[in-house]
Motif scaffolding. Structure first.
Motif, PDB file in Angstrom:
ATOM      1  N   ALA A  80      17.356  89.516  53.093  1.00  0.00           N
ATOM      2  CA  ALA A  80      17.160  90.003  54.462  1.00  0.00           C
ATOM      3  C   ALA A  80      18.431  89.746  55.258  1.00  0.00           C
ATOM      4  O   ALA A  80      18.901  88.608  55.331  1.00  0.00           O
ATOM      5  N   VAL A  81      19.000  90.805  55.817  1.00  0.00           N
ATOM      6  CA  VAL A  81      20.173  90.690  56.684  1.00  0.00           C
ATOM      7  C   VAL A  81      19.673  90.647  58.128  1.00  0.00           C
ATOM      8  O   VAL A  81      19.012  91.574  58.589  1.00  0.00           O
ATOM      9  N   LEU A  82      19.974  89.556  58.814  1.00  0.00           N
ATOM     10  CA  LEU A  82      19.494  89.364  60.184  1.00  0.00           C
ATOM     11  C   LEU A  82      20.665  89.291  61.158  1.00  0.00           C
ATOM     12  O   LEU A  82      21.705  88.710  60.852  1.00  0.00           O
ATOM     13  N   THR A  83      20.458  89.887  62.328  1.00  0.00           N
ATOM     14  CA  THR A  83      21.479  89.939  63.362  1.00  0.00           C
ATOM     15  C   THR A  83      20.805  89.679  64.708  1.00  0.00           C
ATOM     16  O   THR A  83      19.686  90.150  64.921  1.00  0.00           O
ATOM     17  N   PRO A  84      21.449  88.949  65.619  1.00  0.00           N
ATOM     18  CA  PRO A  84      20.851  88.731  66.946  1.00  0.00           C
ATOM     19  C   PRO A  84      20.456  90.056  67.598  1.00  0.00           C
ATOM     20  O   PRO A  84      21.179  91.053  67.497  1.00  0.00           O
ATOM     21  N   GLU A  85      19.305  90.063  68.265  1.00  0.00           N
ATOM     22  CA  GLU A  85      18.745  91.313  68.799  1.00  0.00           C
ATOM     23  C   GLU A  85      19.686  92.007  69.772  1.00  0.00           C
ATOM     24  O   GLU A  85      19.808  93.233  69.765  1.00  0.00           O
ATOM     25  N   GLU A  86      20.372  91.254  70.604  1.00  0.00           N
ATOM     26  CA  GLU A  86      21.263  91.880  71.588  1.00  0.00           C
ATOM     27  C   GLU A  86      22.373  92.666  70.898  1.00  0.00           C
ATOM     28  O   GLU A  86      22.733  93.768  71.329  1.00  0.00           O
ATOM     29  N   ARG A  87      22.891  92.104  69.815  1.00  0.00           N
ATOM     30  CA  ARG A  87      23.933  92.802  69.059  1.00  0.00           C
ATOM     31  C   ARG A  87      23.362  94.057  68.401  1.00  0.00           C
ATOM     32  O   ARG A  87      24.001  95.112  68.386  1.00  0.00           O
ATOM     33  N   ARG A  88      22.139  93.955  67.878  1.00  0.00           N
ATOM     34  CA  ARG A  88      21.514  95.127  67.250  1.00  0.00           C
ATOM     35  C   ARG A  88      21.296  96.245  68.270  1.00  0.00           C
ATOM     36  O   ARG A  88      21.495  97.421  67.963  1.00  0.00           O
ATOM     37  N   ARG A  89      20.881  95.869  69.475  1.00  0.00           N
ATOM     38  CA  ARG A  89      20.695  96.880  70.520  1.00  0.00           C
ATOM     39  C   ARG A  89      22.013  97.582  70.828  1.00  0.00           C
ATOM     40  O   ARG A  89      22.052  98.800  71.038  1.00  0.00           O
ATOM     41  N   GLY A  90      23.094  96.827  70.856  1.00  0.00           N
ATOM     42  CA  GLY A  90      24.405  97.416  71.105  1.00  0.00           C
ATOM     43  C   GLY A  90      24.808  98.383  70.008  1.00  0.00           C
ATOM     44  O   GLY A  90      25.283  99.492  70.281  1.00  0.00           O
ATOM     45  N   TRP A  91      24.605  97.964  68.756  1.00  0.00           N
ATOM     46  CA  TRP A  91      24.938  98.840  67.627  1.00  0.00           C
ATOM     47  C   TRP A  91      24.064 100.081  67.615  1.00  0.00           C
ATOM     48  O   TRP A  91      24.522 101.181  67.320  1.00  0.00           O
ATOM     49  N   ALA A  92      22.779  99.927  67.954  1.00  0.00           N
ATOM     50  CA  ALA A  92      21.877 101.073  68.009  1.00  0.00           C
ATOM     51  C   ALA A  92      22.339 102.052  69.081  1.00  0.00           C
ATOM     52  O   ALA A  92      22.360 103.271  68.871  1.00  0.00           O
ATOM     53  N   SER A  93      22.735 101.524  70.224  1.00  0.00           N
ATOM     54  CA  SER A  93      23.208 102.370  71.315  1.00  0.00           C
ATOM     55  C   SER A  93      24.459 103.139  70.901  1.00  0.00           C
ATOM     56  O   SER A  93      24.609 104.326  71.222  1.00  0.00           O
ATOM     57  N   GLU A  94      25.349 102.484  70.157  1.00  0.00           N
ATOM     58  CA  GLU A  94      26.561 103.150  69.670  1.00  0.00           C
ATOM     59  C   GLU A  94      26.219 104.315  68.745  1.00  0.00           C
ATOM     60  O   GLU A  94      26.976 105.279  68.647  1.00  0.00           O
ATOM     61  N   ARG A  95      25.077 104.224  68.064  1.00  0.00           N
ATOM     62  CA  ARG A  95      24.625 105.307  67.179  1.00  0.00           C
ATOM     63  C   ARG A  95      23.853 106.388  67.932  1.00  0.00           C
ATOM     64  O   ARG A  95      23.346 107.329  67.334  1.00  0.00           O
ATOM     65  N   GLY A  96      23.713 106.221  69.233  1.00  0.00           N
ATOM     66  CA  GLY A  96      22.981 107.202  70.022  1.00  0.00           C
ATOM     67  C   GLY A  96      21.477 106.992  70.025  1.00  0.00           C
ATOM     68  O   GLY A  96      20.719 107.904  70.363  1.00  0.00           O
TER      69      GLY A  96
END
Length: 198
Positions: A126-142
């Motif tokens: 399982a690859v885990l990342t802090p939620e705030e960072r994931r939200r940022g990456w998701a936003s970058e993907r549109g």
């Protein structure tokens, strides 16, 4: 040695799998298999069009955006779509594992623990990342907040994925830190393969 990599949306799974590939693993992505099935497999295209209507078809197979709009927010429709696609993905991954001659075979499967289909891997990660960072990456993907929440709602929590996995990778640093963890896992897998362990 077979490995499945999972994790929440926008956690860096694909990057981690790519790093394992650079070290010598053969890799496959469940999402890429789905994309290929929807674009070029006549049987899959016909089944999806029969269930969700001809308007989901595009110039080349199923238009994933139209299909996404059709099933978005409709839990029943989503389950039906998964019922069509997941067994085909599982079969294709099994075929590739059987044909592989690599020392380590790695499959990226976002819904590894959520689906009714049970896979049989030597090791799950399982690859885990802090939620705030994931939200940022998701936003970058549109991916907007509503869609992010919908994706999150379909998946087990990060904590639950970590509990079910054999190995947890914390993607909370930069690429060099993630690469270090990929190399450590790679060396461990090769050692276990050499000793016949799992």
């Amino acid at each position: 040695m077979t490995v499945a990599v999972t994790g929440p949306f926008a956690s860096g799974k694909s990057t981690f799998v790519r790093m394992l590939g650079e070290l010598g693993a053969e890799t496959v992505s469940a999402d890429e298999i789905v994309h290929r099935l929807l674009a070029s497999d006549p049987e899959t295209i016909a089944r999806v069009a029969e269930r969700f209507g001809g308007e989901v078809l595009g110039e080349r197979g199923v238009d994933r955006r139209r299909l996404g709009e059709r099933v978005f927010g409709d839990e029943g429709a989503l389950r039906e779509l998964e019922g069509i696609l997941h067994p085909l993905v599982r079969r294709e991954i099994g075929r590739r594992v059987s044909a592989s001659r690599a020392p380590v075979f790695v499959a990226e499967i976002p819904l590894l623990f959520e689906g009714g289909d049970r896979y049989d891997f030597d090791c799950t990660v399982a690859v885990l990342t802090p939620e705030e960072r994931r939200r940022g990456w998701a936003s970058e993907r549109g991916v907007g907040e509503e869609r992010f929440q919908a994706i999150e709602g379909r998946q087990l929590s990060a904590e639950e994925k970590a509990r079910l996995a054999d190995v947890v990778v914390e993607n909370d640093g930069g690429p060099d830190r993630l690469r270090e963890q990929a190399r450590a896992l790679w060396e461990r897998l090769l050692a276990e393969r050499g000793s016949g362990g799992s």
